[in-house]
Design an enzyme around this catalytic site. Structure first.
Site, PDB file in Angstrom:
ATOM      1  N   ASP A   1      33.719  47.750   4.910  1.00  9.93           N
ATOM      2  CA  ASP A   1      34.427  48.669   5.799  1.00  9.93           C
ATOM      3  C   ASP A   1      33.863  50.085   5.708  1.00  9.93           C
ATOM      4  O   ASP A   1      33.482  50.555   4.634  1.00  9.93           O
ATOM      5  CB  ASP A   1      35.913  48.684   5.420  1.00  9.93           C
TER       6      ASP A   1
ATOM      7  N   GLU B   1      30.100  47.561   8.684  1.00  9.82           N
ATOM      8  CA  GLU B   1      30.716  48.268   9.805  1.00  9.82           C
ATOM      9  C   GLU B   1      30.121  49.667   9.821  1.00  9.82           C
ATOM     10  O   GLU B   1      30.537  50.545   9.074  1.00  9.82           O
ATOM     11  CB  GLU B   1      32.233  48.355   9.661  1.00  9.82           C
TER      12      GLU B   1
END
Length: 507
Positions: free
Chosen positions: A324, A377
């Site tokens: 993330d 990401e």
């Protein structure tokens, strides 16, 4: 639960799971199995059953284990600092068994007193309670066939279609009660056949690590080594992973090494000092998420994160990690105004320490588990996110294609009569489609914080909305790159179940 022998201190000679080699690797930022050393480990020592505890608190003056086994007393069971100045406190406590609750009582050198959960706890109490739980991870796996064939399923040359799910809200026993959740076993019984029927090859679970606030969807973690107790035990989660594997479906976990919250029982100022986070808040505080950023320059923190990634692949047979907020990790000026960040030693805006850590992470993961995937990401044009580190890349297996997502949604939101002026929004992604190993994401980020579902973004009447959505998915699945859809995006549901003849309100 049995009680503990009432002794003011340990009843046996000092005991340690750490070797000098472990300490050297820990301090070098290269130890990838710290979960075998830190935390709470039930064992027998000198004929006595009990639990060995170890915690890193380098600025502590005093550390003790308090729990239901000693009536939460602060001084009954003290830990001793290691002689090697590693900052590790450890001790063996007789009689403490699986299921006991505990926390660390820490007195900082400043005199401040803190009550902390165990950073390496394998289980925590169900929120809002915050104690750690002594819990061994014994489990007999039955997914040998999947593990032997995983390389083929996870290959970039094989079909790769991902269904992104938040376990707590995919379905609820009581739709009107947001605290109402199914267990891991109940979720598996419904979710596995659904994912299989829909033709997805993988499921991506939004963070399952322990977190205090439901509304964070798991992105504000306090228990990095524990599957959340909301839905059951770690073994229940392992059984769910097995169920997916039995159905031929890979399991990817969202992993958050970018930031953590300031909850009093968590990592923030763990021993009264900035242990896990940067002390300089220009680097250590994340303004968007009101959270704190790991100190990637501190080798012990690097070992903590590196071990955590390996932990989920090793102990839980996870098939991939979606990392993330990589952009926030590798850029010092991410979401910061001018003057609120300091350039690196070369005068640039890259966090060289975070970049170094991510390279180390991917090198280690692929060396130990060559048949898994790491997925970044990243919303920037940083070079080589999914290129090997020996070529100057970060070493990820894949990167989210955020540019494609933004351009595509901008295009499809326009009335068809105007789209002929914006064909570049569709064609531009092909200019760079092969510069990385891209994953095309229509993820949770496109519907959270008041954003509308994909169906509602489409122009026109109800029939046209559905037609546009089908067209969008057709375009997505013929575009180069692997695919990801967030739960609910796989079926278009119109408001209030509108019907139109034989049409029942879904696309």
């Amino acid at each position: 639960m049995t009680g503990v022998i009432n002794r003011p201190l340990q009843s046996v000679e000092p005991f340690s799971l750490f070797s000098s080699g472990d300490i050297a690797l820990f301090q070098a930022g290269s130890h990838y199995r710290l979960y075998e050393k830190f935390g709470a480990h039930t064992l027998e020592y000198e004929g006595v059953q009990g639990t060995y505890f170890a915690v890193w608190a380098p600025d502590a003056a005093f550390v003790a284990v308090m729990g239901d086994f000693n009536q939460w007393d602060h001084y009954s069971h003290t830990l001793l600092p290691r002689w090697d100045s590693s900052g590790i406190w450890e001790g063996f406590i007789p009689g403490v068994e699986a299921g006991c609750l505990y926390k660390y009582f820490i007195r900082a050198n400043s005199g401040e007193e803190l009550f902390k959960g165990d950073p390496f706890a394998t289980r925590w109490e169900v929120r809002p309670k915050t104690a750690s739980v002594v819990h061994p991870l014994d489990h007999t796996w039955h997914d040998k066939k999947w593990m032997q064939q995983r390389k083929k399923h996870n290959s970039l040359s094989s079909p790769f279609s991902v269904y992104e799910v938040h376990l707590g809200s995919w379905r609820r026993p009581d739709p009107n009660d947001e605290k109402s959740v199914y267990s891991y076993g109940e979720i598996a019984a419904m979710l596995v056949p659904y994912v299989k029927e829909m033709g997805f090859t993988h499921v991506e679970l939004m963070p399952v690590m322990e977190h205090p606030f439901d509304g964070s969807w798991g992105y504000q973690l306090t228990g990095y080594y524990a599957a959340t107790s909301r839905y059951g035990t770690p073994q229940d989660f392992m059984a769910m992973v097995e169920a997916f594997h039995a159905a031929g479906i890979g399991v990817i976990l969202d992993w958050v090494p970018s930031h953590f919250p300031h909850d009093a029982h968590g990592l923030y100022r763990f021993d009264g000092s900035h242990v896990y986070e940067y002390a300089d808040m220009r680097k250590g505080y994340h303004p968007d998420w009101n959270s704190y950023i790991f100190n990637y320059s501190r080798n012990e923190v690097r070992s903590f994160l590196l071990s955590n990634a390996i932990y989920w692949l090793d102990k839980f047979h996870i098939d991939g990690l979606r990392v993330d907020a990589v952009a926030s990790m590798i850029h010092l000026d991410y979401s910061r105004e001018r003057g609120a960040w300091e350039p690196n030693e070369l005068g640039g805006n890259e966090n060289l320490e975070a970049i170094s850590f991510l390279k180390k992470l991917n090198e280690t993961v692929y060396a130990l588990f060559p048949d898994v995937q790491t997925i970044a990401e990243d919303s920037t044009n940083h070079y080589g996110v999914s290129r090997p580190t020996f070529m100057g890349g970060l070493g990820f297996g894949m990167k989210w294609m955020m540019g494609w997502m933004n351009d595509t949604l901008d295009y499809f939101q326009k009335d068809p009569i105007h789209r002929k002026w914006y064909q570049n929004d569709l064609t531009f992604s092909l200019v760079y489609a092969f510069s990385e190993n891209y994953m095309l994401p229509l993820s949770h980020d496109e519907v959270v914080h008041g954003k509308s579902p994909l169906l509602y973004k489409m122009p026109g009447d109800d029939w046209q909305k559905c037609a546009n959505l089908r067209l969008l998915y057709g375009y997505m699945y013929t575009h180069p790159g692997t695919k990801l859809l967030f739960m609910g995006a796989s079926w278009g549901r119109l408001p209030n179940g509108i019907t139109n003849g034989s049409w029942t309100g879904t696309c």
